[in-house]
Write a protein that holds these residues in place. Structure first.
Motif, PDB file in Angstrom:
ATOM      1  N   GLY A  43       0.790  -1.228   0.000  1.00 19.66           N
ATOM      2  CA  GLY A  43       0.000   0.000   0.000  1.00 19.66           C
ATOM      3  C   GLY A  43       0.814   1.265   0.000  1.00 19.66           C
ATOM      4  N   GLY A  44       2.129   1.150  -0.173  1.00 22.60           N
ATOM      5  CA  GLY A  44       2.993   2.328  -0.198  1.00 22.60           C
ATOM      6  C   GLY A  44       2.916   3.064  -1.518  1.00 22.60           C
ATOM      7  N   THR A  45       3.395   4.289  -1.520  1.00 31.17           N
ATOM      8  CA  THR A  45       3.375   5.117  -2.720  1.00 31.17           C
ATOM      9  C   THR A  45       4.574   4.802  -3.611  1.00 31.17           C
ATOM     10  OG1 THR A  45       4.659   6.883  -1.691  1.00 31.17           O
ATOM     11  CG2 THR A  45       2.262   6.958  -1.412  1.00 31.17           C
ATOM     12  N   TYR A  46       4.492   5.272  -4.842  1.00 31.66           N
ATOM     13  CA  TYR A  46       5.645   5.119  -5.731  1.00 31.66           C
ATOM     14  C   TYR A  46       6.846   5.921  -5.220  1.00 31.66           C
ATOM     15  CZ  TYR A  46       2.982   2.664  -9.303  1.00 31.66           C
ATOM     16  OH  TYR A  46       2.244   1.728  -9.982  1.00 31.66           O
ATOM     17  N   THR A  47       6.574   7.036  -4.574  1.00 36.20           N
ATOM     18  CA  THR A  47       7.661   7.835  -4.000  1.00 36.20           C
ATOM     19  C   THR A  47       8.401   7.037  -2.938  1.00 36.20           C
ATOM     20  OG1 THR A  47       6.466   9.887  -4.411  1.00 36.20           O
ATOM     21  CG2 THR A  47       8.224   9.957  -2.765  1.00 36.20           C
ATOM     22  N   LEU A  48       7.646   6.374  -2.064  1.00 36.69           N
ATOM     23  CA  LEU A  48       8.276   5.539  -1.036  1.00 36.69           C
ATOM     24  C   LEU A  48       9.027   4.382  -1.675  1.00 36.69           C
ATOM     25  CD1 LEU A  48       8.789   4.651   1.859  1.00 36.69           C
ATOM     26  CD2 LEU A  48       6.542   3.529   1.832  1.00 36.69           C
ATOM     27  N   ALA A  49       8.427   3.746  -2.663  1.00 41.22           N
ATOM     28  CA  ALA A  49       9.084   2.627  -3.334  1.00 41.22           C
ATOM     29  C   ALA A  49      10.390   3.069  -3.978  1.00 41.22           C
ATOM     30  CB  ALA A  49       8.155   2.031  -4.386  1.00 41.22           C
ATOM     31  N   GLY A  50      10.343   4.216  -4.648  1.00 37.55           N
ATOM     32  CA  GLY A  50      11.559   4.730  -5.272  1.00 37.55           C
ATOM     33  C   GLY A  50      12.609   5.104  -4.252  1.00 37.55           C
ATOM     34  N   GLY A  51      12.174   5.679  -3.131  1.00 43.03           N
ATOM     35  CA  GLY A  51      13.120   6.058  -2.084  1.00 43.03           C
ATOM     36  C   GLY A  51      13.821   4.853  -1.480  1.00 43.03           C
ATOM     37  N   LEU A  52      13.081   3.781  -1.239  1.00 45.52           N
ATOM     38  CA  LEU A  52      13.683   2.576  -0.676  1.00 45.52           C
ATOM     39  C   LEU A  52      14.617   1.908  -1.680  1.00 45.52           C
ATOM     40  CD1 LEU A  52      10.584   1.142   1.198  1.00 45.52           C
ATOM     41  CD2 LEU A  52      12.695   1.959   2.247  1.00 45.52           C
ATOM     42  N   ALA A  53      14.210   1.864  -2.953  1.00 49.80           N
ATOM     43  CA  ALA A  53      15.083   1.294  -3.981  1.00 49.80           C
ATOM     44  C   ALA A  53      16.360   2.117  -4.114  1.00 49.80           C
ATOM     45  CB  ALA A  53      14.345   1.235  -5.322  1.00 49.80           C
ATOM     46  N   ALA A  54      16.242   3.448  -4.002  1.00 50.78           N
ATOM     47  CA  ALA A  54      17.424   4.312  -4.070  1.00 50.78           C
ATOM     48  C   ALA A  54      18.335   4.081  -2.870  1.00 50.78           C
ATOM     49  CB  ALA A  54      16.996   5.775  -4.143  1.00 50.78           C
ATOM     50  N   ALA A  55      17.746   3.884  -1.689  1.00 58.99           N
ATOM     51  CA  ALA A  55      18.546   3.610  -0.492  1.00 58.99           C
ATOM     52  C   ALA A  55      19.358   2.340  -0.668  1.00 58.99           C
ATOM     53  CB  ALA A  55      17.637   3.504   0.731  1.00 58.99           C
TER      54      ALA A  55
END
Length: 419
Positions: A43-55
């Motif tokens: 249920g997370g946002t694409y922004t959160l998904a992108g942030g975690l992938a970037a981390a």
């Protein structure tokens, strides 16, 4: 053409090392898409998904040269397998904990990226001790580059297969377990257990004290930028010409081109200075990016992306030869890991740079970025040509290893050898 590759694959331990390394690197190759799919399922946002992938990506870029230096100091089994286990455990913690609390999610994915074992650099350090002949080692470098293209094409398909069979959480868990098994296969092999880096001079810069290596890293930062920018510029083009299916074909085209180029490059023996050959390959790479700005119909555009990828794997394989030549004695795994890190960082910069360029000028200007980045990479190679053409120094194996023929060490080839 296949004779050279078959000769390598018939060498003792070669298939095991190549297959184990590719399987062991699956978690890294699939991390971004697996994290995004898992976060969206939570249920997370694409922004959160992108942030975690970037981390994950940033931590991975930091960890590769650090772990590579530890491999050079302590050997492969003592570093690679514990790192693989820690990375898998961290990703498992993320899979079970989910995205709440958020600090824990970022900490676990960052730990998974940080402890990703430097299997890629480790394999290239092993090839000389497994194959012995320099021309075979250079062919193995090309085969390695080709195998990577296959892995990065197959990896996302494996993620979607796991998701369809089980779930997004299962995809994270299964692929990381498989990755540990691949790392175990490599470090349990006789060449990995016997390999020792040559004695090294203590220096805080490690491999980076080599001017030739720094020149290579500067050039391949921009090659990475070129590749990363294509992935972003292709999105608005695909939106206007057929959607996601077209985007998939464009990305597959780049991989197919690299596969074709790598196969042909590794199938023949090359003479002359690898530094000059790399200049020619990067020049051709930059030139082949330029037709992308024509933006014809989807079929023709896919063919242009194939052309854009043709000289990528040969350039990378040639760079491997120069890394081996210029890595200071006793730092070969670290040096290869720095190349991996620099290329990854460049690709990330390319995606970040192409975004605002596309927003300002559309897909046309987005496709101009890879050509410009390729041109800058060529300028770096031309400006540092003398440094790259110079001998890196010692090609002598430590006397302690000469007294023990069963001890595998870090073979080096002199600049006067066939390249």
């Amino acid at each position: 053409m296949a004779a050279g590759y078959l000769e390598i694959l018939r060498a003792r331990h070669a298939v095991r090392l190549l297959a184990g390394t590719l399987v062991g690197r699956l978690p890294n190759a699939t991390a971004a898409i697996a994290i995004v799919l898992f976060v969206r399922a939570e249920g997370g946002t694409y922004t959160l998904a992108g942030g975690l992938a970037a981390a994950y990506g940033v931590a991975n870029a930091v960890g590769q040269p650090v772990l590579g230096r530890l491999v050079d100091l302590h050997g492969q089994p003592r570093v690679q397998l514990p790192a693989a286990l820690l990375s898998a455990l961290a990703m498992a913690a993320f899979a079970f904990a989910g995205t709440d609390p958020l600090p824990l999610a970022y900490a676990t994915v960052a730990a998974a990226g940080l402890f990703t074992p430097p299997l890629e650099g480790g394999l290239r350090a092993l090839w000389p001790s497994v194959l012995r002949k320099e021309d075979q080692v250079h062919t193995a470098y090309a085969m390695d580059a080709v195998a990577q293209e296959i892995m990065f094409a197959v990896g996302p398909l494996l993620v979607t297969l796991c998701v369809s069979l089980w779930s997004e959480q299962a995809a994270l868990l299964v692929l990381n377990v498989v990755g540990v098994l691949g790392a175990l296969s490599v470090v349990a092999s006789p060449p990995s257990r016997a390999w020792r880096s040559a004695p090294r001079e203590a220096h805080w810069l490690g491999a980076l004290r080599s001017p030739g290596l720094r020149a290579l890293l500067g050039a391949f930062l921009f090659v990475g930028i070129a590749l990363g920018s294509i992935t972003v510029a292709s999105v608005p083009y695909a939106d206007d010409n057929g959607g996601d299916a077209v985007y998939g074909w464009l990305m597959a085209g780049v991989g197919l081109g690299a596969l074709i180029g790598g196969l042909f490059y590794g199938a023949r023996r090359w003479t002359g200075e690898p530094a000059r050959r790399l200049q020619a390959l990067v020049a051709l790479l930059a030139v082949c990016y330029l037709p992308l700005t024509l933006m014809p119909g989807p079929v023709a555009m896919t063919l242009l992306t194939v052309l854009a990828g043709v000289f990528l794997a040969p350039a990378i394989a040639c760079a491997f030869v120069l890394v081996d030549r210029h890595a200071p004695r006793g730092t070969v795994t670290e040096a290869f890991s720095w190349l991996v890190t620099t290329f990854t960082v460049g690709a990330s910069v390319g995606t970040g740079l192409a975004g605002p360029v596309v927003e300002a000028g559309g897909a046309l200007w987005g496709f101009a970025v890879p050509g410009a980045a390729g041109g800058v990479s060529l300028l770096v190679l031309l400006a540092t040509g003398r440094v790259l053409a110079a001998s890196a120094g010692s090609a002598v194996v430590a006397s302690s290893s000469e007294n023990d023929p069963n001890r595998a060490v870090e073979p080096r080839f002199s600049s006067g050898d066939r390249a």
